[in-house]
Design an enzyme around this catalytic site. Structure first.
Site, short mmCIF file in Angstrom:
data_model
loop_
_atom_site.label_atom_id
_atom_site.label_comp_id
_atom_site.label_asym_id
_atom_site.label_seq_id
_atom_site.Cartn_x
_atom_site.Cartn_y
_atom_site.Cartn_z
N HIS A 15 3.24 -0.77 -3.38
CA HIS A 15 3.63 -1.56 -2.21
C HIS A 15 3.93 -2.99 -2.64
O HIS A 15 5.08 -3.40 -2.65
CB HIS A 15 2.54 -1.51 -1.14
CG HIS A 15 2.82 -2.33 0.06
ND1 HIS A 15 1.89 -3.21 0.57
CD2 HIS A 15 3.91 -2.41 0.86
CE1 HIS A 15 2.42 -3.81 1.65
NE2 HIS A 15 3.64 -3.33 1.84
N PRO B 269 1.34 1.73 3.45
CA PRO B 269 2.70 1.20 3.25
C PRO B 269 3.33 1.46 1.88
O PRO B 269 4.54 1.25 1.74
CB PRO B 269 2.52 -0.30 3.47
CG PRO B 269 1.11 -0.56 3.03
CD PRO B 269 0.33 0.67 3.46
N CYS C 45 -5.61 -4.12 -0.44
CA CYS C 45 -4.74 -5.20 0.05
C CYS C 45 -4.09 -4.84 1.39
O CYS C 45 -4.10 -5.63 2.32
CB CYS C 45 -3.67 -5.54 -0.98
SG CYS C 45 -4.35 -6.24 -2.50
N HIS C 46 -3.51 -3.64 1.47
CA HIS C 46 -2.80 -3.25 2.70
C HIS C 46 -3.09 -1.82 3.14
O HIS C 46 -2.42 -1.28 4.00
CB HIS C 46 -1.29 -3.47 2.53
CG HIS C 46 -0.95 -4.88 2.21
ND1 HIS C 46 -0.69 -5.30 0.91
CD2 HIS C 46 -0.90 -5.99 2.98
CE1 HIS C 46 -0.46 -6.61 0.92
NE2 HIS C 46 -0.59 -7.05 2.16
N GLY C 47 -4.08 -1.17 2.51
CA GLY C 47 -4.55 0.11 3.01
C GLY C 47 -3.81 1.35 2.56
O GLY C 47 -3.82 2.36 3.26
#
Length: 129
Positions: free
Chosen positions: A69, A108, A93-95
């Site tokens: 990502h 993501p 960081c963003h799952g």
């Protein structure tokens, strides 16, 4: 070159290659089975475990430790670290969640963790690059 002789099944190590983290995981038979049971049509970036490992060495999964990502380093190598919903790696960081074959399953990240060029020099040594 990486000595893999002390990596027990269900364990992984983090090493470095070209200034990037590399994950070397010794998959258990259960993890291999789980990866092989996933229909490729269910995957965002369809790749079988066999495409991500060497023939006869399906238990050795070697990937760059860089989330696809935005380049964070996922968790899942250290003992007790969050491996995400699919038992592989989790990027805090963003799952993004990766499965036992380091394939993206949720979040993501657009693609699987990258498998670098590597070869087995012996049963206990892997050369990356």
């Amino acid at each position: 070159e990486v000595d893999i002789s002390k990596i027990a099944p269900d364990q992984a190590i983090k090493t470095r290659w070209r200034k990037q983290p590399v994950f070397v995981r010794n998959l258990t038979p259960e993890e291999i089975r789980a990866a092989n049971e996933v229909p490729l049509g269910d995957l965002r970036d369809p790749q079988s475990l066999a495409e991500r490992t060497k023939p006869g060495k399906a238990n050795w999964l070697i990937t760059l430790g860089v989330c696809t990502h935005l380049g964070c380093v996922p968790l899942g190598v250290g003992e007790g670290e969050n491996r995400g919903e699919y038992g592989g790696y989790f990027c805090p960081c963003h799952g993004s969640h990766y499965d036992t074959a380091a394939r993206i399953r949720k979040g993501p990240a657009p693609t699987n963790l990258v498998v670098p060029d590597y070869q087995f020099v012996s049963d206990t040594v892997v050369q990356i690059g």
